[in-house]
Scaffold this motif. Structure first.
Motif, PDB file in Angstrom:
ATOM      1  N   ALA A 241       0.829  -1.208   0.000  1.00 33.75           N
ATOM      2  CA  ALA A 241       0.000   0.000   0.000  1.00 33.75           C
ATOM      3  C   ALA A 241       0.866   1.261   0.000  1.00 33.75           C
ATOM      4  O   ALA A 241       0.526   2.262  -0.656  1.00 33.75           O
ATOM      5  N   LEU A 242       1.997   1.217   0.719  1.00 32.45           N
ATOM      6  CA  LEU A 242       2.903   2.374   0.730  1.00 32.45           C
ATOM      7  C   LEU A 242       3.491   2.617  -0.649  1.00 32.45           C
ATOM      8  O   LEU A 242       3.642   3.775  -1.074  1.00 32.45           O
ATOM      9  N   LEU A 243       3.828   1.553  -1.358  1.00 30.90           N
ATOM     10  CA  LEU A 243       4.364   1.698  -2.712  1.00 30.90           C
ATOM     11  C   LEU A 243       3.324   2.329  -3.630  1.00 30.90           C
ATOM     12  O   LEU A 243       3.636   3.245  -4.410  1.00 30.90           O
ATOM     13  N   PHE A 244       2.088   1.869  -3.560  1.00 35.84           N
ATOM     14  CA  PHE A 244       1.020   2.439  -4.379  1.00 35.84           C
ATOM     15  C   PHE A 244       0.814   3.911  -4.033  1.00 35.84           C
ATOM     16  O   PHE A 244       0.651   4.757  -4.914  1.00 35.84           O
ATOM     17  N   SER A 245       0.815   4.225  -2.746  1.00 35.62           N
ATOM     18  CA  SER A 245       0.614   5.609  -2.329  1.00 35.62           C
ATOM     19  C   SER A 245       1.752   6.499  -2.799  1.00 35.62           C
ATOM     20  O   SER A 245       1.524   7.618  -3.297  1.00 35.62           O
ATOM     21  N   GLU A 246       2.979   6.029  -2.678  1.00 37.16           N
ATOM     22  CA  GLU A 246       4.140   6.810  -3.090  1.00 37.16           C
ATOM     23  C   GLU A 246       4.102   7.136  -4.571  1.00 37.16           C
ATOM     24  O   GLU A 246       4.501   8.235  -5.005  1.00 37.16           O
ATOM     25  N   ILE A 297       6.168  -6.827  -9.266  1.00 39.71           N
ATOM     26  CA  ILE A 297       5.888  -5.650  -8.428  1.00 39.71           C
ATOM     27  C   ILE A 297       7.102  -4.720  -8.430  1.00 39.71           C
ATOM     28  O   ILE A 297       6.962  -3.494  -8.550  1.00 39.71           O
ATOM     29  N   TRP A 298       8.294  -5.281  -8.296  1.00 39.21           N
ATOM     30  CA  TRP A 298       9.511  -4.464  -8.267  1.00 39.21           C
ATOM     31  C   TRP A 298       9.684  -3.652  -9.539  1.00 39.21           C
ATOM     32  O   TRP A 298      10.053  -2.468  -9.491  1.00 39.21           O
ATOM     33  N   SER A 299       9.380  -4.244 -10.680  1.00 41.20           N
ATOM     34  CA  SER A 299       9.630  -3.584 -11.968  1.00 41.20           C
ATOM     35  C   SER A 299       8.389  -2.943 -12.567  1.00 41.20           C
ATOM     36  O   SER A 299       8.450  -2.441 -13.699  1.00 41.20           O
ATOM     37  N   ALA A 300       7.264  -2.933 -11.845  1.00 39.41           N
ATOM     38  CA  ALA A 300       5.990  -2.505 -12.423  1.00 39.41           C
ATOM     39  C   ALA A 300       6.018  -1.051 -12.860  1.00 39.41           C
ATOM     40  O   ALA A 300       6.362  -0.169 -12.066  1.00 39.41           O
ATOM     41  N   PRO A 301       5.611  -0.775 -14.122  1.00 34.00           N
ATOM     42  CA  PRO A 301       5.512   0.617 -14.570  1.00 34.00           C
ATOM     43  C   PRO A 301       4.194   1.275 -14.170  1.00 34.00           C
ATOM     44  O   PRO A 301       4.050   2.493 -14.281  1.00 34.00           O
ATOM     45  N   GLY A 302       3.230   0.471 -13.742  1.00 35.17           N
ATOM     46  CA  GLY A 302       1.930   1.011 -13.386  1.00 35.17           C
ATOM     47  C   GLY A 302       1.176   0.078 -12.470  1.00 35.17           C
ATOM     48  O   GLY A 302       1.629  -1.035 -12.158  1.00 35.17           O
ATOM     49  N   PRO A 303      -0.009   0.485 -12.017  1.00 34.92           N
ATOM     50  CA  PRO A 303      -0.741  -0.289 -11.005  1.00 34.92           C
ATOM     51  C   PRO A 303      -1.244  -1.638 -11.509  1.00 34.92           C
ATOM     52  O   PRO A 303      -1.348  -2.583 -10.725  1.00 34.92           O
ATOM     53  N   LEU A 304      -1.558  -1.767 -12.801  1.00 37.33           N
ATOM     54  CA  LEU A 304      -2.076  -3.034 -13.292  1.00 37.33           C
ATOM     55  C   LEU A 304      -1.021  -4.137 -13.213  1.00 37.33           C
ATOM     56  O   LEU A 304      -1.313  -5.256 -12.788  1.00 37.33           O
ATOM     57  N   ALA A 306       1.608  -4.136 -11.239  1.00 35.41           N
ATOM     58  CA  ALA A 306       1.880  -4.389  -9.824  1.00 35.41           C
ATOM     59  C   ALA A 306       0.794  -5.256  -9.198  1.00 35.41           C
ATOM     60  O   ALA A 306       1.083  -6.153  -8.391  1.00 35.41           O
ATOM     61  N   THR A 307      -0.453  -5.023  -9.581  1.00 36.30           N
ATOM     62  CA  THR A 307      -1.557  -5.831  -9.063  1.00 36.30           C
ATOM     63  C   THR A 307      -1.466  -7.262  -9.572  1.00 36.30           C
ATOM     64  O   THR A 307      -1.704  -8.217  -8.822  1.00 36.30           O
ATOM     65  N   LEU A 308      -1.108  -7.419 -10.845  1.00 36.91           N
ATOM     66  CA  LEU A 308      -0.887  -8.761 -11.385  1.00 36.91           C
ATOM     67  C   LEU A 308       0.224  -9.465 -10.615  1.00 36.91           C
ATOM     68  O   LEU A 308       0.114 -10.649 -10.278  1.00 36.91           O
ATOM     69  N   GLY A 309       1.294  -8.719 -10.324  1.00 34.35           N
ATOM     70  CA  GLY A 309       2.379  -9.294  -9.542  1.00 34.35           C
ATOM     71  C   GLY A 309       1.930  -9.718  -8.159  1.00 34.35           C
ATOM     72  O   GLY A 309       2.325 -10.783  -7.661  1.00 34.35           O
ATOM     73  N   ALA A 310       1.087  -8.905  -7.523  1.00 33.69           N
ATOM     74  CA  ALA A 310       0.581  -9.265  -6.196  1.00 33.69           C
ATOM     75  C   ALA A 310      -0.278 -10.522  -6.264  1.00 33.69           C
ATOM     76  O   ALA A 310      -0.208 -11.392  -5.384  1.00 33.69           O
ATOM     77  N   GLY A 311      -1.091 -10.628  -7.321  1.00 33.40           N
ATOM     78  CA  GLY A 311      -1.906 -11.825  -7.489  1.00 33.40           C
ATOM     79  C   GLY A 311      -1.059 -13.068  -7.695  1.00 33.40           C
ATOM     80  O   GLY A 311      -1.333 -14.127  -7.119  1.00 33.40           O
ATOM     81  N   LEU A 312      -0.004 -12.953  -8.517  1.00 33.05           N
ATOM     82  CA  LEU A 312       0.894 -14.086  -8.726  1.00 33.05           C
ATOM     83  C   LEU A 312       1.640 -14.443  -7.439  1.00 33.05           C
ATOM     84  O   LEU A 312       1.898 -15.619  -7.159  1.00 33.05           O
ATOM     85  N   THR A 313       1.991 -13.430  -6.651  1.00 29.47           N
ATOM     86  CA  THR A 313       2.658 -13.690  -5.372  1.00 29.47           C
ATOM     87  C   THR A 313       1.748 -14.495  -4.442  1.00 29.47           C
ATOM     88  O   THR A 313       2.179 -15.450  -3.790  1.00 29.47           O
ATOM     89  N   GLY A 314       0.473 -14.106  -4.368  1.00 27.72           N
ATOM     90  CA  GLY A 314      -0.480 -14.860  -3.556  1.00 27.72           C
ATOM     91  C   GLY A 314      -0.701 -16.267  -4.077  1.00 27.72           C
ATOM     92  O   GLY A 314      -0.774 -17.227  -3.303  1.00 27.72           O
ATOM     93  N   LEU A 315      -0.782 -16.397  -5.419  1.00 26.65           N
ATOM     94  CA  LEU A 315      -0.930 -17.716  -6.015  1.00 26.65           C
ATOM     95  C   LEU A 315       0.260 -18.596  -5.664  1.00 26.65           C
ATOM     96  O   LEU A 315       0.105 -19.769  -5.294  1.00 26.65           O
ATOM     97  N   GLY A 316       1.460 -18.028  -5.755  1.00 23.43           N
ATOM     98  CA  GLY A 316       2.653 -18.810  -5.457  1.00 23.43           C
ATOM     99  C   GLY A 316       2.731 -19.223  -4.003  1.00 23.43           C
ATOM    100  O   GLY A 316       2.917 -20.406  -3.685  1.00 23.43           O
ATOM    101  N   GLN A 369      10.438   0.016  -3.726  1.00 24.16           N
ATOM    102  CA  GLN A 369      10.371  -1.032  -4.731  1.00 24.16           C
ATOM    103  C   GLN A 369      11.442  -2.098  -4.527  1.00 24.16           C
ATOM    104  O   GLN A 369      11.254  -3.271  -4.890  1.00 24.16           O
ATOM    105  N   PHE A 370      12.568  -1.737  -3.902  1.00 21.98           N
ATOM    106  CA  PHE A 370      13.633  -2.702  -3.709  1.00 21.98           C
ATOM    107  C   PHE A 370      13.318  -3.704  -2.596  1.00 21.98           C
ATOM    108  O   PHE A 370      14.007  -4.726  -2.485  1.00 21.98           O
ATOM    109  N   VAL A 371      12.299  -3.407  -1.791  1.00 18.33           N
ATOM    110  CA  VAL A 371      11.823  -4.411  -0.835  1.00 18.33           C
ATOM    111  C   VAL A 371      11.390  -5.663  -1.576  1.00 18.33           C
ATOM    112  O   VAL A 371      11.694  -6.796  -1.182  1.00 18.33           O
ATOM    113  N   PHE A 372      10.693  -5.470  -2.692  1.00 19.53           N
ATOM    114  CA  PHE A 372      10.152  -6.608  -3.439  1.00 19.53           C
ATOM    115  C   PHE A 372      11.242  -7.340  -4.216  1.00 19.53           C
ATOM    116  O   PHE A 372      11.137  -8.552  -4.440  1.00 19.53           O
TER     117      PHE A 372
END
Length: 399
Positions: A241-246, A297-304, A306-316, A369-372
Motif C-alpha cells: 500500500a505504501l508503494l502504491f501511495s508513493e 511488483i519491483w519492476s511494475a511501470p503502473g498499477p495493473l 503491480a496488481t498482477l504481480g501481487a496476485g501471482l505472489t499470492g498464487l505462489g 520497490q527494492f523491498v520486493f
C-alpha cells in the motif's frame, strides 16, 4: 470397490474439516477485530504514542511465538479438539480483560497494562486454536491429506484476519472499544458451544510420539524454506500500500486484495496438489511463481502490472506453505504432528516478526520497490530447499 470406499472415506474426512475451519475462522476473527481498533484506542482514548502502541499490539505476537511448542505438545497429548477448546476459552478471557481495562480509563497506564496482558492472552489463544485445529484436522483426515489440511485450515485463518479488520473498524465506529471487548467475549463462547458437540480424535498415545529433538530435525529445513517464502507475504502486507501511495496509484488496497483473493482461491481449488504430487515438488513450482510475482511488483511501470504481480505472489505462496508443511510432517508419527506444526509455525512468526523490520531498513535505504526485489531474491534459497527436500523424498521412496 476398495477404491470407491477409500475415496468415500477421504471425502467424508475432508468434509469433517469444514467445522474445524469454522472454529479456526471464528478464533482468528477475534484477532482481526482489534487490529484497526486497538491502536486508535491506545492513541486517541488513552493518549499513548507509537512506542506504547507497538508494545501493546506486539505482545500478541511474542506470546504466540512463546506458546507454539506448548500448544503443539498439548494437542499431541490431549487431542487437537481440546487444544482448540482451550484456545477459545483463553480468547474469551482476553475479552474480559479488554472489558476490565475500560474500567481504568482514568488511569491510562493501568488500562494500557491490562490491554497488554489481554493481547498476550489472545496471542496464546491463537497458538492453541491454529495448532490444535491443524492437529485435529490431520488426525481426522489422515497423514495422506496433510497438505490439504494445512492449506484449508490456513485459508480459514487468512480469511478471518482479512475480514476482521473491516468488521472491527465498523464495531469501533459504532460502539467504541467496548464493542470490541464484548465481541471478543461473545464470539468465542458461541464458537465453543458449536465446537463441543463436534467429533474429536483422541491422542495417539505416548508410544507413537517422538522426542522434541527428532521433531525439530524433521521440521527445521522445511521451516527455513517456509520462512524465506513468507517474506513475500510480509512485504505485501507492510509495504504494498505504501508503494502504491508513493507512486500515486489507486486504490492503495488493491495489491493486498489481489494477493488475498488469489491465495484463498488457489488453496480451495488446488489444496490437494501437495498430497497428490508431493509437498516438495509443489512447493518448488509455486515458490518460483511467487518469485516472478514479486519481480513484477519491483519492476511494475503502473498499477495493473503491480496488481498482477501481487496476485501471482499470492498464487505462489498459497501452496508453498502447505507444501513444505506436508514435508515437515510426512515422516513423523501422528502423535508428534501437533508439536511439528507448532515448531513449523514458529518459523513463520520469526520471518514476519523480524523480517518486516529488516525490510523496512531496505525501504529506508534503497526505496520501497527494492523491498520486493529483496524478497524475490529470498525465494531463490527457498526454491533450493524445496528441490533438496524433493530429492530426499525421492531417495526415501526408492529405498
Amino acid at each position: 470397490m476398495v477404491a470407491m470406499d477409500t475415496a468415500r472415506n477421504a471425502s467424508a474426512a475432508m468434509a469433517g474439516l469444514l467445522p474445524i475451519m469454522a472454529a479456526v475462522f471464528a478464533g482468528f476473527l477475534l484477532i482481526g477485530l482489534a487490529l484497526p481498533a486497538l491502536p486508535l484506542h491506545l492513541h486517541q482514548g488513552l493518549g499513548f504514542g507509537p512506542f506504547a502502541v507497538g508494545l501493546v499490539t506486539g505482545s500478541q505476537f511474542v506470546a504466540s511465538l512463546l506458546s507454539r511448542i506448548g500448544a503443539g505438545n498439548y494437542a499431541d497429548a490431549r487431542g487437537g479438539k481440546r487444544a482448540v477448546v482451550v484456545g477459545l476459552i483463553a480468547a474469551a478471557l482476553a475479552g474480559f480483560i479488554y472489558l476490565g481495562s475500560l474500567a481504568l480509563l482514568d488511569r491510562p497506564a493501568a488500562s494500557a497494562a491490562m490491554l497488554f496482558v489481554g493481547r498476550a492472552v489472545l496471542g496464546a489463544a491463537e497458538s492453541f486454536i491454529i495448532t490444535g485445529g491443524v492437529a485435529w484436522g490431520l488426525a481426522l483426515a489422515g497423514g495422506q491429506h496433510s497438505g490439504k489440511v494445512i492449506a484449508w485450515v490456513g485459508t480459514a485463518m487468512f480469511a478471518a484476519l482479512a475480514l476482521g479488520a473491516p468488521v472491527g473498524s465498523a464495531l469501533y465506529t459504532a460502539g467504541g472499544f467496548a464493542a470490541i471487548a464484548f465481541a471478543t467475549i461473545v464470539l468465542p463462547f458461541a464458537t465453543l458451544l458449536a465446537t463441543l458437540p463436534m467429533h474429536g480424535v483422541g491422542p495417539a498415545g505416548a508410544t507413537a510420539r517422538q522426542s522434541w529433538t527428532s521433531v525439530a530435525q524433521a521440521v527445521w529445513l522445511p521451516g527455513v524454506g517456509a520462512a524465506l517464502s513468507s517474506l513475500g507475504y510480509g512485504a505485501i502486507l507492510s509495504f504494498a500500500a505504501l508503494l502504491f501511495s508513493e507512486r500515486g496509484w489507486h486504490p492503495v488496497w488493491l495489491p493486498f486484495t489481489a494477493y488475498a483473493a488469489s491465495l484463498i482461491a488457489a488453496r480451495l481449488c488446488f489444496g490437494q496438489l501437495p498430497d497428490r504430487l508431493g509437498g516438495a515438488r509443489v512447493a518448488a513450482i509455486f515458490v518460483a511463481v511467487e518469485g516472478v510475482g514479486l519481480l513484477l511488483i519491483w519492476s511494475a511501470p503502473g498499477p495493473l502490472v503491480a496488481t498482477l504481480g501481487a496476485g501471482l505472489t499470492g498464487l505462489g505462496y498459497s501452496l508453498v506453505y502447505p507444501g513444505l508443511g506436508a514435508e515437515a510432517v510426512s515422516h513423523l508419527p501422528s502423535g508428534s504432528r501437533g508439536l511439528a506444526m507448532g515448531l513449523y509455525t514458529v518459523f513463520l512468526d520469526v520471518a514476519l516478526g523480524f523480517g518486516s523490520p529488516v525490510l523496512g531498513l531496505v525501504a529506508a535505504s534503497a526505496g520501497l520497490q527494492f523491498v520486493f526485489l529483496a524478497v524475490a531474491a529470498a525465494a531463490v534459497p527457498a526454491l533450493a530447499i524445496a528441490l533438496l527436500l524433493r530429492r530426499k523424498s525421492s531417495a526415501v521412496r526408492r529405498v
